[in-house]
Design an enzyme around this catalytic site. Structure first.
Site, PDB file in Angstrom:
ATOM      1  N   ARG B  54      34.884  40.304  45.194  1.00  0.00           N
ATOM      2  CA  ARG B  54      35.001  39.982  46.618  1.00  0.00           C
ATOM      3  C   ARG B  54      36.392  39.431  46.864  1.00  0.00           C
ATOM      4  O   ARG B  54      36.749  38.400  46.295  1.00  0.00           O
ATOM      5  CB  ARG B  54      33.941  38.955  47.000  1.00  0.00           C
ATOM      6  CG  ARG B  54      32.577  39.551  46.818  1.00  0.00           C
ATOM      7  CD  ARG B  54      31.428  38.595  46.973  1.00  0.00           C
ATOM      8  NE  ARG B  54      30.219  39.429  46.899  1.00  0.00           N
ATOM      9  CZ  ARG B  54      29.220  39.392  47.770  1.00  0.00           C
ATOM     10  NH1 ARG B  54      29.227  38.519  48.747  1.00  0.00           N
ATOM     11  NH2 ARG B  54      28.210  40.211  47.649  1.00  0.00           N
ATOM     12  N   ASP B  56      39.341  38.062  49.607  1.00  0.00           N
ATOM     13  CA  ASP B  56      39.521  37.508  50.945  1.00  0.00           C
ATOM     14  C   ASP B  56      40.587  38.265  51.731  1.00  0.00           C
ATOM     15  O   ASP B  56      41.352  39.039  51.157  1.00  0.00           O
ATOM     16  CB  ASP B  56      39.969  36.041  50.828  1.00  0.00           C
ATOM     17  CG  ASP B  56      38.899  35.170  50.217  1.00  0.00           C
ATOM     18  OD1 ASP B  56      37.740  35.264  50.652  1.00  0.00           O
ATOM     19  OD2 ASP B  56      39.235  34.393  49.294  1.00  0.00           O
ATOM     20  N   TYR B 114      42.950  39.445  37.327  1.00  0.00           N
ATOM     21  CA  TYR B 114      43.741  39.197  38.536  1.00  0.00           C
ATOM     22  C   TYR B 114      45.179  38.855  38.164  1.00  0.00           C
ATOM     23  O   TYR B 114      45.456  38.369  37.069  1.00  0.00           O
ATOM     24  CB  TYR B 114      43.172  38.016  39.332  1.00  0.00           C
ATOM     25  CG  TYR B 114      41.947  38.333  40.153  1.00  0.00           C
ATOM     26  CD1 TYR B 114      42.057  38.704  41.489  1.00  0.00           C
ATOM     27  CD2 TYR B 114      40.676  38.240  39.598  1.00  0.00           C
ATOM     28  CE1 TYR B 114      40.929  38.975  42.252  1.00  0.00           C
ATOM     29  CE2 TYR B 114      39.530  38.518  40.353  1.00  0.00           C
ATOM     30  CZ  TYR B 114      39.676  38.884  41.681  1.00  0.00           C
ATOM     31  OH  TYR B 114      38.560  39.153  42.432  1.00  0.00           O
ATOM     32  N   ARG B 210      42.992  31.281  43.178  1.00  0.00           N
ATOM     33  CA  ARG B 210      43.915  30.620  44.117  1.00  0.00           C
ATOM     34  C   ARG B 210      43.865  29.099  43.974  1.00  0.00           C
ATOM     35  O   ARG B 210      44.877  28.416  44.166  1.00  0.00           O
ATOM     36  CB  ARG B 210      43.605  31.048  45.544  1.00  0.00           C
ATOM     37  CG  ARG B 210      43.946  32.535  45.792  1.00  0.00           C
ATOM     38  CD  ARG B 210      43.311  33.086  47.044  1.00  0.00           C
ATOM     39  NE  ARG B 210      43.718  32.317  48.210  1.00  0.00           N
ATOM     40  CZ  ARG B 210      43.120  32.431  49.404  1.00  0.00           C
ATOM     41  NH1 ARG B 210      42.103  33.249  49.569  1.00  0.00           N
ATOM     42  NH2 ARG B 210      43.566  31.718  50.423  1.00  0.00           N
TER      43      ARG B 210
END
Lengths: 257, 257
Positions: B54, B56, B114, B210
């Site tokens: 998922r 953002d 990531y 993040r």
């Protein structure tokens, strides 16, 4: 009058090009507006900016150079930070410094370096859609590199000279022409399927890098061979060469003085 | 019913995120619309797409994975090319393949990787303004790398768990929680002033990358030291950690099965 030199980075996507236009958003226009505002010039007055290289709409810059004359007492650090606060998000001053009175961003330049980025893969790329030229056909980079070698040196580049030759770069002899000295030409493998074409010359003709790349891409795709590429170059006739490669892949990397 | 797996690249800048929303342009929404069109589903009918990770709004993907069930007889090459003709410029299918009926993009995934890109320089960057996190303060990457080491392994990442935990990734034990296995964490120097943070785990909590980057940036800027970072991690309390780093620097690189 002080003479201030600026190094600029910009995203060319939403500019109509580098040079001032009556209509159209340009790098020079945004810069002259910001300088006038920062130095408190009265409305209507303007500060003329010189740019080292003329870039078309969609062409990017990492190291474009500009200069302008001013009576302002601002430090160069205030010029950099002040202009960056006034400039739009797609244009920035990375370096500001004071230079001698006779420095001219365009005519004092002794070498320009450009990079052309080609993404050679099956699918288009959302992340780099404004920042590379996507080529679906598999390219033979060795053939492109071999063909490119004939361009290095002092030659007549008329076959790769675009229109808009009204104000060509002056030659070292002081007269306009299509002879340029191409000093380096290199192909590098970039990240993933990226192919980078690096080229440096004393000066470039309009569209010269994009016309060279457009013709070398025909070599890479097997449409023309090495001998045909050499004939096109020797013909000094723009009609013989390949199409102009799109602007999105082109970057003005640096300018030497 | 056939089960089709897609690998996706997208520019997250103009998406409201990956997951379907009643209002807002999403990756899932665009994909379901294009699949319905390509497979000739009647108006109103839809094809449910599952996504591996998922992301953002503003977060990018180079290797997001999706799957969907279909009765269509299209070859996987027709799926790839047909969907790419119907998808917007900021979303593309790089690979389409048929997989076994029990493959689920999210629940079959065993590892996600990531990358977070930080541009550490004095001036903002027009060319990468949507694609990196610009940090003006000089960063001590060695300190950030040292602090990051304590995260590797199977740990409770509650200190870095964002809100929106309503549907957390399931643990290997089958119950939701904040324990994850962080398998690799690496800092790499990129092009120019770019710093890349690569991280791989079995799964990630919402905002986990993040929040980790936001806290490690405080280590890099000298606001907190290594011992304080370890205490924050051990506290299992989100309020102790640093701010959530902006989405523009984050890329979902790949998903393993």
């Amino acid at each position: 009058m002080r003479n201030i030199k600026l190094v600029l980075e910009y995203d060319g996507t939403n500019f109509a090009g580098s040079q001032l236009q009556a209509n159209g958003r340009t790098v020079q226009g945004e810069l002259e507006r910001a300088i006038a505002e920062l130095t408190g010039l009265s409305s209507g007055a303007h500060c003329r900016v010189q740019l080292a290289g003329r870039t078309d709409s969609g062409v990017h810059a990492e190291g474009q150079v500009a200069n302008f004359k001013t009576d302002s007492n601002h430090s160069t650090e205030i010029f950099r930070r002040g202009l960056n606060a006034l400039l739009p998000v797609d244009l920035v001053v990375t370096i500001a410094e004071e230079v001698s009175k006779d420095f001219h961003a365009r005519f004092s330049a002794t070498e320009r370096e450009y990079r052309y980025e080609i993404l050679n893969r099956r699918s288009r790329s959302p992340l780099s859609r404004h920042y590379v030229h996507w080529v679906k056909t598999p390219l033979d980079v060795n053939n492109m590199a071999e063909a490119g070698k004939v361009l290095v040196g002092r030659h007549d580049f008329a076959s790769f000279a675009g229109a808009g030759m009204g104000v060509p770069d002056t030659e070292s002899e002081g007269k306009p022409g299509t002879v340029r000295e191409l000093r380096r030409l290199e192909w590098r493998s970039g990240k993933g399927s990226l192919i980078e074409f690096w080229v440096a010359a004393n000066a470039f003709l309009p569209h010269m890098v994009r016309n060279i790349v457009g013709t070398l891409l025909e070599v890479g795709a097997g449409k023309i061979n090495l001998r045909e590429f050499e004939e096109i170059f020797a013909a000094c006739d723009r009609r013989r060469a390949g199409p102009t490669a799109p602007p999105s892949g082109l970057y003005l990397v640096s300018v030497k003085y």
